[in-house]
Design an enzyme around this catalytic site. Structure first.
Site, PDB file in Angstrom:
ATOM      1  N   ASP A  54       0.860  -1.175   0.000  1.00  0.00           N
ATOM      2  CA  ASP A  54       0.000   0.000   0.000  1.00  0.00           C
ATOM      3  C   ASP A  54       0.897   1.225   0.000  1.00  0.00           C
ATOM      4  O   ASP A  54       1.820   1.336   0.803  1.00  0.00           O
ATOM      5  CB  ASP A  54      -0.940  -0.008   1.207  1.00  0.00           C
ATOM      6  CG  ASP A  54      -2.028  -1.045   1.042  1.00  0.00           C
ATOM      7  OD1 ASP A  54      -2.984  -0.765   0.307  1.00  0.00           O
ATOM      8  OD2 ASP A  54      -1.909  -2.129   1.624  1.00  0.00           O
ATOM      9  N   THR A  55       0.599   2.159  -0.882  1.00  0.00           N
ATOM     10  CA  THR A  55       1.543   3.205  -1.253  1.00  0.00           C
ATOM     11  C   THR A  55       0.785   4.457  -1.654  1.00  0.00           C
ATOM     12  O   THR A  55      -0.343   4.369  -2.128  1.00  0.00           O
ATOM     13  CB  THR A  55       2.389   2.726  -2.459  1.00  0.00           C
ATOM     14  OG1 THR A  55       3.012   1.494  -2.123  1.00  0.00           O
ATOM     15  CG2 THR A  55       3.442   3.731  -2.859  1.00  0.00           C
TER      16      THR A  55
END
Length: 529
Positions: free
Chosen positions: A348-349
């Site tokens: 997750d970014t």
């Protein structure tokens, strides 16, 4: 041009500055910094600080950061802000203790957070506003509260059960004992205090002293090896980008330990196979992207690591000569079953990009890896610790085998393209393992198919299911295309969630404008002035 009687939105066009992020409040922070006289780097850092508050499942000061910065003269510099494994780790210990892999929700997955060291280095070289000014919005939002955006609420709810297992996460991330819902006000007083301290005292307040001590104690209390000395030794590294030519542009990525080279290998393979000449929504175009991706990801899984441990350099892997050794495995009429199934770590970014009126452009990405990282949060300082160490291998002799003070193979990758010696496109596609595929797909949309940045990001995507030889197709892909992919030998099914998210700014040097888009798969927007 899009159909105005169908859902969608136009690209944003502006002259003096542009920002595209995955959250409206972060885009507002960036725009405010630009209008206050800040550089694109100031604006990116202000947006990233805000995102650490309003998208806590994706990013934070407990994570890592990479960036590419293009100057007005066309020079592009890269920075690697990825942290290292603890000095006391030992792969043999893990194998002897029965570990087949590093558990993602464990203290063993926590590596040194490298993001703030990169923020500091970026600001020292390119910043104009005072460093503490860049945290104003983030501190105010954490202290006074902010409304939870729809995609953030969707992600948060999926992790509530596991977050409850960590005392710090339960305190800071489950207000009232549950995940917040869309539109609910959330306050983060612990994080506000930490951000204010960093703003006032500098990033050394994070890497040394009480905060560092609490991070080390929290990790060690759960069996990990991270120490205060590991945190104090953290550095960011300026690096020379690697690149390849595609569609009349020179496309740049951060060299390993990041997986940007995978995107460059894909682009070379798409050039060799003529994929850019095919209709953008056709099964044959998707087929060639998939086969190029399967080959490029197989190279990643076998060879990519901390560059000190690789047998070939990132520049060599990104060369057309190397792509020519692979392209014979691609059959344009049939899926090749002999290509290895890619290993797909979760991630997750947040990705964002900013351009200013003086010609500075930044492509910036910050991540805590999995959703809420290791799902370990320091009880007082409210630092969500990343689980980037889950990206290491435990296989004896593998170049990416965990080792003391080593950087893991990294999924987060910003991209920058230049043309005629000047920055032409700043872009990125977040989403863990999907990112190289996303870079190749979005760039091809822009340069091969003439899409504007918003169209290029909107365009439907597909990707493999984790651990399965099945392509998961977004809803925008037509049923006939799915049938054609099956005829080409692929297994397909509907995607349960969207693939990634992204932002892009195209620099129109002829007319002096920025043209930008923001991915509808997230809550964000592009905005300029």
């Amino acid at each position: 041009m899009r159909r105005f009687d169908l859902p969608g939105r136009s690209p944003v066009i502006a002259e003096n500055g542009m920002a595209a992020t995955s959250h409206p409040l972060a885009s507002a922070s960036a725009l405010q910094a630009l209008r206050a006289g800040g550089t694109a780097v100031d604006a990116a850092l202000a947006a990233s600080a805000t995102l650490a508050v309003v998208e806590p499942q994706m990013t934070g000061i407990g994570g890592d950061c990479f960036a590419l910065v293009a100057q007005a003269d066309g020079t592009v510099h890269g920075i690697n802000g990825s942290g290292r494994a603890a000095g006391g780790v030992d792969a043999a210990w893990y194998r002897d203790s029965g570990f087949a892999a590093i558990p993602p929700h464990s203290a063993h997955a926590v590596t040194v957070p490298g993001a703030l060291r990169a923020w500091e280095a970026l600001h020292q070289r390119y910043g104009r506003l005072p460093f503490e000014r860049l945290f104003d919005d983030a501190v105010a939002l954490a202290e006074n509260g902010y409304p939870v955006a729809p995609r953030v609420a969707f992600d948060w709810a999926r992790e509530a059960e596991t977050l409850a297992g960590d005392p710090g996460a339960a305190i800071h991330l489950l207000p009232g004992g549950r995940a917040p819902v869309t539109g609910e006000r959330v306050k983060m007083p612990g994080l506000a205090a930490t951000l204010r301290r960093i703003a006032c005292e500098g990033v050394s307040a994070f890497y040394e002293g009480a905060i560092a001590r609490e991070i080390a104690d929290t990790v060690q209390a759960s069996g990990g090896f991270l120490t205060e000395a590991d945190l104090a030794a953290s550095t960011a590294e300026w690096v020379t980008p690697i690149s390849t030519a595609y569609g009349g542009h020179q496309v740049m990525e951060i060299p390993p330990n990041g997986q940007g080279v995978v995107a460059l290998i894909m682009m070379n393979l798409l050039t060799l196979t003529g994929a850019g000449d095919l209709r953008p929504g056709s099964a044959r175009r998707y087929h060639l992207e998939v086969e190029a991706g399967r080959l490029a990801y197989a190279v990643r899984d076998a060879m990519l690591a901390d560059p000190a441990h690789m047998t070939m350099s990132g520049a060599d892997l990104a060369s057309m000569d190397f792509a020519r050794t692979l392209v014979g495995q691609i059959d344009p009429t049939r899926r090749n079953p002999s290509i290895q199934l890619p290993q797909l770590p979760g991630s997750d970014t947040v990705y964002l990009t900013v351009a200013d009126r003086n010609g500075l452009v930044i492509s910036f990405i910050n991540s805590i890896y999995g959703a809420f990282g290791a799902q370990i949060v320091t009880p007082k300082s409210a630092v969500v610790l990343q689980n980037r160490g889950a990206g290491f291998s435990l296989a004896e002799g593998h170049p990416n085998m965990i080792a003391p003070d080593k950087r893991p193979m990294h999924t987060i990758i910003p991209a920058m393209a230049t043309k005629d010696g000047k920055a032409s496109i700043s872009f990125g596609v977040m989403g863990g393992a999907y990112q190289p595929m996303g870079h190749a797909h979005v760039l091809s949309n822009l340069v091969d198919h003439g899409m504007d940045p918003q169209e290029a990001l909107d365009h439907p995507r597909l990707f493999w299911a984790k651990g399965e030889e099945v392509l998961e197709l977004e809803a925008g892909i037509a049923a006939g295309v799915a049938d054609d992919l099956v005829a080409l030998g692929h297994s397909v099914r509907p995607a349960p969630t969207p693939h990634g998210g992204g932002q892009a700014i195209v620099i129109d040097h002829a007319d002096g404008f920025f043209v930008a888009g923001s991915d509808p798969r997230k809550d964000g927007l592009a905005i300029g002035y």
